[in-house]
Design a protein around this motif. Structure first.
Motif, mmCIF file in Angstrom:
data_model
loop_
_atom_site.group_PDB
_atom_site.id
_atom_site.type_symbol
_atom_site.label_atom_id
_atom_site.label_comp_id
_atom_site.label_asym_id
_atom_site.label_seq_id
_atom_site.Cartn_x
_atom_site.Cartn_y
_atom_site.Cartn_z
ATOM 1 N N GLN A 174 -22.527 -79.379 -48.413
ATOM 2 C CA GLN A 174 -22.615 -80.798 -48.757
ATOM 3 C C GLN A 174 -23.913 -81.098 -49.502
ATOM 4 O O GLN A 174 -23.933 -81.872 -50.457
ATOM 5 N N THR A 175 -25.002 -80.464 -49.091
ATOM 6 C CA THR A 175 -26.291 -80.704 -49.728
ATOM 7 C C THR A 175 -26.325 -80.079 -51.120
ATOM 8 O O THR A 175 -26.869 -80.665 -52.057
ATOM 9 N N VAL A 176 -25.712 -78.914 -51.274
ATOM 10 C CA VAL A 176 -25.610 -78.290 -52.600
ATOM 11 C C VAL A 176 -24.836 -79.226 -53.538
ATOM 12 O O VAL A 176 -25.251 -79.462 -54.681
ATOM 13 N N GLU A 177 -23.733 -79.773 -53.057
ATOM 14 C CA GLU A 177 -22.937 -80.690 -53.880
ATOM 15 C C GLU A 177 -23.738 -81.945 -54.228
ATOM 16 O O GLU A 177 -23.649 -82.451 -55.354
ATOM 17 N N LEU A 178 -24.528 -82.439 -53.294
ATOM 18 C CA LEU A 178 -25.380 -83.602 -53.553
ATOM 19 C C LEU A 178 -26.372 -83.286 -54.668
ATOM 20 O O LEU A 178 -26.579 -84.091 -55.581
ATOM 21 N N PHE A 179 -26.974 -82.107 -54.625
ATOM 22 C CA PHE A 179 -27.887 -81.683 -55.691
ATOM 23 C C PHE A 179 -27.162 -81.642 -57.035
ATOM 24 O O PHE A 179 -27.699 -82.076 -58.051
ATOM 25 N N LYS A 180 -25.943 -81.117 -57.034
ATOM 26 C CA LYS A 180 -25.219 -80.945 -58.290
ATOM 27 C C LYS A 180 -24.866 -82.276 -58.943
ATOM 28 O O LYS A 180 -24.752 -82.345 -60.160
ATOM 29 N N ARG A 181 -24.698 -83.321 -58.162
ATOM 30 C CA ARG A 181 -24.319 -84.605 -58.750
ATOM 31 C C ARG A 181 -25.471 -85.621 -58.799
ATOM 32 O O ARG A 181 -25.246 -86.783 -59.097
ATOM 33 N N THR A 182 -26.686 -85.154 -58.522
ATOM 34 C CA THR A 182 -27.840 -86.042 -58.512
ATOM 35 C C THR A 182 -28.913 -85.520 -59.454
ATOM 36 O O THR A 182 -29.285 -84.351 -59.382
ATOM 37 N N GLU A 183 -29.395 -86.386 -60.328
ATOM 38 C CA GLU A 183 -30.425 -85.979 -61.289
ATOM 39 C C GLU A 183 -31.793 -85.785 -60.652
ATOM 40 O O GLU A 183 -32.553 -84.920 -61.068
ATOM 41 N N ARG A 184 -32.125 -86.622 -59.678
ATOM 42 C CA ARG A 184 -33.429 -86.546 -59.021
ATOM 43 C C ARG A 184 -33.181 -86.424 -57.521
ATOM 44 O O ARG A 184 -32.645 -87.340 -56.906
ATOM 45 N N LEU A 185 -33.600 -85.291 -56.938
ATOM 46 C CA LEU A 185 -33.412 -85.112 -55.504
ATOM 47 C C LEU A 185 -34.428 -84.117 -54.975
ATOM 48 O O LEU A 185 -34.555 -83.003 -55.487
ATOM 49 N N ILE A 186 -35.148 -84.566 -53.979
ATOM 50 C CA ILE A 186 -36.078 -83.706 -53.249
ATOM 51 C C ILE A 186 -35.669 -83.794 -51.794
ATOM 52 O O ILE A 186 -35.564 -84.893 -51.243
ATOM 53 N N ILE A 187 -35.421 -82.659 -51.185
ATOM 54 C CA ILE A 187 -35.006 -82.615 -49.772
ATOM 55 C C ILE A 187 -35.967 -81.725 -49.018
ATOM 56 O O ILE A 187 -36.223 -80.590 -49.431
ATOM 57 N N GLY A 188 -36.499 -82.235 -47.917
ATOM 58 C CA GLY A 188 -37.433 -81.470 -47.107
ATOM 59 C C GLY A 188 -36.874 -81.134 -45.737
ATOM 60 O O GLY A 188 -36.044 -81.863 -45.196
ATOM 61 N N MET A 189 -37.366 -80.021 -45.194
ATOM 62 C CA MET A 189 -36.954 -79.612 -43.846
ATOM 63 C C MET A 189 -37.914 -78.556 -43.318
ATOM 64 O O MET A 189 -38.737 -78.014 -44.055
ATOM 65 N N SER A 190 -37.784 -78.296 -42.053
ATOM 66 C CA SER A 190 -38.584 -77.253 -41.407
ATOM 67 C C SER A 190 -37.765 -75.970 -41.358
ATOM 68 O O SER A 190 -36.631 -75.984 -40.864
ATOM 69 N N PRO A 191 -38.304 -74.867 -41.853
ATOM 70 C CA PRO A 191 -37.519 -73.630 -41.830
ATOM 71 C C PRO A 191 -37.289 -73.088 -40.421
ATOM 72 O O PRO A 191 -36.330 -72.369 -40.185
ATOM 73 N N GLU A 192 -38.164 -73.462 -39.484
ATOM 74 C CA GLU A 192 -37.972 -72.989 -38.109
ATOM 75 C C GLU A 192 -36.857 -73.757 -37.398
ATOM 76 O O GLU A 192 -36.234 -73.250 -36.488
ATOM 77 N N GLY A 193 -36.650 -75.007 -37.798
ATOM 78 C CA GLY A 193 -35.624 -75.828 -37.175
ATOM 79 C C GLY A 193 -36.025 -76.369 -35.820
ATOM 80 O O GLY A 193 -35.231 -77.027 -35.155
ATOM 81 N N THR A 194 -37.250 -76.113 -35.383
ATOM 82 C CA THR A 194 -37.721 -76.559 -34.076
ATOM 83 C C THR A 194 -39.240 -76.415 -34.041
ATOM 84 O O THR A 194 -39.827 -75.776 -34.916
ATOM 85 N N ARG A 195 -39.855 -77.002 -32.999
ATOM 86 C CA ARG A 195 -41.302 -76.839 -32.828
ATOM 87 C C ARG A 195 -41.625 -75.606 -31.993
ATOM 88 O O ARG A 195 -42.762 -75.174 -31.932
ATOM 89 N N LYS A 196 -40.621 -75.053 -31.350
ATOM 90 C CA LYS A 196 -40.845 -73.878 -30.501
ATOM 91 C C LYS A 196 -40.971 -72.617 -31.351
ATOM 92 O O LYS A 196 -40.528 -72.566 -32.494
#
Length: 167
Positions: A79-101
């Motif tokens: 879904q996020t890949v598709e959002l990128f493909k249809r959006t001219e300006r998009l910055i998406i951030g996240m944590s690669p660990e997915g947790t604080r542990k």
């Protein structure tokens, strides 16, 4: 605020994925959102769905958040890949660990989003010793996930989080 500073520059690109690490404290979120606001970057971020419960849901979405159930495959990457493909300006951030542990392996959704959308990954770090949020280099995925993620993890090797033993 709190004596923190931002090191580095926002890339002159309209589309990329941001990973912010090490994510070892709730303060990472506070300082990360503060940096986003100070830099006036129109970035969205993916966060665990529990952050979006009443009474905080509207506020989190106003800050650019999108809830994700980290343990249920709902096609977030696609879904996020598709959002990128249809959006001219998009910055998406996240944590690669997915947790604080402490985790032995990073979650890989960020990588496959960037690879599928053919966008680079901005490596951002929290350095609590120097009170700095660093905007590191752009990383361009090659398709060799193990090698690429290993290279990105190497970049973070000397970047201490609030609790370095958890990273």
């Amino acid at each position: 605020m709190f004596g923190w500073r931002i090191v580095g520059d926002v890339p002159d690109r309209s589309r990329f994925v941001v990973i912010a690490a090490p994510h070892t404290s709730n303060w990472d979120f506070v300082f990360g959102i503060a940096a986003k606001l100070v830099l006036a970057v129109d970035a969205r971020w993916l966060g665990k769905d529990k952050l979006f419960r009443w009474p905080f849901s509207r506020f989190m979405r106003w800050l650019g958040g999108t809830p994700v159930d980290r343990f249920s495959p709902h096609g977030v990457v696609g879904q996020t890949v598709e959002l990128f493909k249809r959006t001219e300006r998009l910055i998406i951030g996240m944590s690669p660990e997915g947790t604080r542990k402490k985790v032995e392996k990073w979650r890989t959704g960020f990588y496959y989003i960037a690879l599928g959308a053919q966008v680079p990954i901005l490596l951002v770090y929290f350095d609590y010793r120097r009170k700095a949020i660093g905007l590191g280099p752009l990383f361009f995925p090659t398709g060799d996930a193990d090698k690429d993620i290993g290279a990105m993890r190497s970049f973070y090797r000397d970047k201490p989080g609030k609790y370095p033993d958890q990273f």
